[in-house]
Design an enzyme around this catalytic site. Structure first.
Site, PDB file in Angstrom:
ATOM      1  N   ARG A  31      22.018 -10.871 -77.343  1.00 22.28           N
ATOM      2  CA  ARG A  31      20.693 -11.000 -76.484  1.00 22.28           C
ATOM      3  C   ARG A  31      19.215 -11.087 -77.023  1.00 22.28           C
ATOM      4  O   ARG A  31      18.384 -11.524 -76.694  1.00 22.28           O
ATOM      5  CB  ARG A  31      20.740 -10.031 -75.505  1.00 22.28           C
ATOM      6  CG  ARG A  31      21.855 -10.061 -74.581  1.00 22.28           C
ATOM      7  CD  ARG A  31      22.067  -8.975 -73.355  1.00 22.28           C
ATOM      8  NE  ARG A  31      22.462  -7.835 -74.099  1.00 22.28           N
ATOM      9  CZ  ARG A  31      22.413  -6.655 -73.553  1.00 22.28           C
ATOM     10  NH1 ARG A  31      22.109  -6.622 -72.228  1.00 22.28           N
ATOM     11  NH2 ARG A  31      22.858  -5.733 -74.248  1.00 22.28           N
ATOM     12  N   ARG A  40      22.838 -18.672 -72.424  1.00 24.93           N
ATOM     13  CA  ARG A  40      23.510 -17.795 -71.475  1.00 24.93           C
ATOM     14  C   ARG A  40      22.944 -18.360 -70.067  1.00 24.93           C
ATOM     15  O   ARG A  40      23.764 -18.616 -68.968  1.00 24.93           O
ATOM     16  CB  ARG A  40      23.190 -16.561 -71.766  1.00 24.93           C
ATOM     17  CG  ARG A  40      23.926 -15.598 -70.691  1.00 24.93           C
ATOM     18  CD  ARG A  40      24.097 -14.077 -70.990  1.00 24.93           C
ATOM     19  NE  ARG A  40      24.263 -13.450 -69.764  1.00 24.93           N
ATOM     20  CZ  ARG A  40      24.750 -12.077 -69.749  1.00 24.93           C
ATOM     21  NH1 ARG A  40      24.777 -11.502 -71.168  1.00 24.93           N
ATOM     22  NH2 ARG A  40      24.872 -11.244 -68.772  1.00 24.93           N
ATOM     23  N   ASP A  77      34.551 -10.661 -75.927  1.00 27.34           N
ATOM     24  CA  ASP A  77      34.068  -9.500 -75.455  1.00 27.34           C
ATOM     25  C   ASP A  77      35.608  -8.505 -75.902  1.00 27.34           C
ATOM     26  O   ASP A  77      36.473  -9.060 -75.721  1.00 27.34           O
ATOM     27  CB  ASP A  77      33.891  -9.612 -73.974  1.00 27.34           C
ATOM     28  CG  ASP A  77      33.529  -8.366 -73.423  1.00 27.34           C
ATOM     29  OD1 ASP A  77      32.212  -7.968 -73.602  1.00 27.34           O
ATOM     30  OD2 ASP A  77      34.293  -7.270 -73.001  1.00 27.34           O
ATOM     31  N   TYR A 154      37.624   1.906 -70.134  1.00 27.89           N
ATOM     32  CA  TYR A 154      37.259   1.043 -69.106  1.00 27.89           C
ATOM     33  C   TYR A 154      38.138   0.793 -68.098  1.00 27.89           C
ATOM     34  O   TYR A 154      37.540   0.637 -66.659  1.00 27.89           O
ATOM     35  CB  TYR A 154      36.781  -0.114 -70.044  1.00 27.89           C
ATOM     36  CG  TYR A 154      35.708  -0.115 -70.779  1.00 27.89           C
ATOM     37  CD1 TYR A 154      34.180  -0.204 -70.333  1.00 27.89           C
ATOM     38  CD2 TYR A 154      35.928  -0.096 -72.158  1.00 27.89           C
ATOM     39  CE1 TYR A 154      33.087  -0.211 -70.916  1.00 27.89           C
ATOM     40  CE2 TYR A 154      34.578   0.134 -72.965  1.00 27.89           C
ATOM     41  CZ  TYR A 154      33.223  -0.018 -72.512  1.00 27.89           C
ATOM     42  OH  TYR A 154      32.197   0.120 -73.287  1.00 27.89           O
TER      43      TYR A 154
END
Length: 353
Positions: A31, A40, A77, A154
């Site tokens: 980013r 993106r 990811d 997670y």
């Protein structure tokens, strides 16, 4: 594999001589780059980028077009494995990754199966193959996965967490359930990383982002034990070339000796541990990767260069050092500051080799 035009990164992982210290950045494709933000936006969302091999390739190569980096890292990811297991990964605005179907019961865990990388994670394997072709052997390509403990946090919490309430409750109250999950995840990571290796990555890194939240005893039992299983199950030579393995436990500096005994080629070190101290403790066993505080990149060019020099001084003369940030580059860093950092590593490290 054909000979790389720049093999500093792989040489350093094997603690072989290099002309300058190799450097890459965790989250180097991301980013902080305006070209990433534009792509993106065009793709629609983060997962659309990850699941499109051509776009994932473009993102992977973006930082290499800007900076003289010594390695590329696959754009993906760490949560692709649980997504392939059917947990329904999505990214909520301002909240980070979430799962539609978090694990809440033993039955939830017992339903899980090990994903087949070429069937269930085809987009990742295709991205690796596409990137390798487009890289044209400029630099090595790094593949990666999250550690079983990190993935489990997670999957059980349902997303990011500050207190790790659900996963630690299971760890202490139903440890056999958590061990079942971690064993399935370890098998999955082995299969996933071996798939990446067969598809063409030159090295792999295991991100143990949340290992540092554990007590020493729990770290050994619930995190490091499973990373050892993974390391022992990985393909370590492919097409006549060694495939190095890097282990990185954030906030794991107190356990460096134990991590060094896990069988990997290199350890990532975050900025809370002196890299000179790390080298004195384990440097004869493994290469070391790190470890400048990413927040230094908000500083002046002079301050960035001074911090690069300080880390190089701390490590000292010789081989076996891959320069990196102590964690991922922050999204608000100006790309020009990253360029100053990378150039400083190459320029100032000449005297250390």
């Amino acid at each position: 594999m054909t000979k790389l035009k720049n093999d500093r990164f792989l040489c350093a992982l094997s603690r072989k001589p290099v002309d300058v210290t190799p450097v890459w950045m965790m989250r180097q494709a991301g980013r902080y780059l305006p070209e990433y933000r534009a792509l993106r936006s065009k793709a629609g969302d983060f997962m659309s980028l990850c699941q499109n091999p051509q776009l994932a390739c473009e993102v992977t190569l973006q930082p290499l077009e800007r900076f003289p980096l010594d390695a590329a890292i696959l754009f993906s990811d760490i949560l692709t494995i649980p997504d392939a297991m059917g947990l329904g990964l999505y990214f909520a605005s301002g909240e980070g990754p979430r799962f539609h179907k978090p694990l809440r019961t033993l039955k939830d865990i017992e339903k899980l199966t090990v994903p087949n990388p070429e069937k269930d994670l085809t987009y990742v394997m295709d991205a690796v193959r596409t990137i390798r072709k487009e890289l044209n052997d400029r630099v090595p390509l790094i593949g990666f996965s999250g550690s079983p403990w990190t993935l489990a946090t997670y999957m059980i919490e349902g997303g990011t967490t500050k207190d790790f309430r659900r996963v630690k409750a299971m760890m202490y109250a139903q440890p056999e359930q958590l061990h079942l999950l971690l064993d399935i995840l370890a098998q999955s990571v082995v299969s996933y990383l071996n798939g990446q290796i067969k598809a063409g990555v030159h090295a792999v890194q295991i991100f143990d982002t949340w290992g540092g939240v554990l007590s020493p005893a729990c770290y050994q039992e619930f995190s490091l034990h499973y990373m050892k299983k993974i390391v022992s199950g990985l393909i370590r030579e492919h097409k006549g070339c060694k495939v190095p393995v890097i282990l990185f436990t954030k906030n794991g500096g107190q356990w460096l000796e134990s991590i060094a005994n896990a069988g990997a080629d290199a350890l990532g070190v975050d900025w809370t541990t002196s890299i000179g101290e790390a080298r004195s403790r384990v440097g004869a066993q493994v290469a070391l990767q790190g470890n400048m505080d990413p927040s230094v990149l908000y500083a002046s060019p002079e301050r960035i260069r001074a911090e690069v020099k300080r880390v190089l001084d701390s490590y000292g003369l010789g081989n076996g050092h891959i320069f990196n940030l102590g964690h991922g580059i922050h999204q608000f860093v100006e790309p020009e500051k990253a360029a100053i950092f990378i150039d400083a590593v190459h320029e100032l490290s000449v005297d250390y080799h």
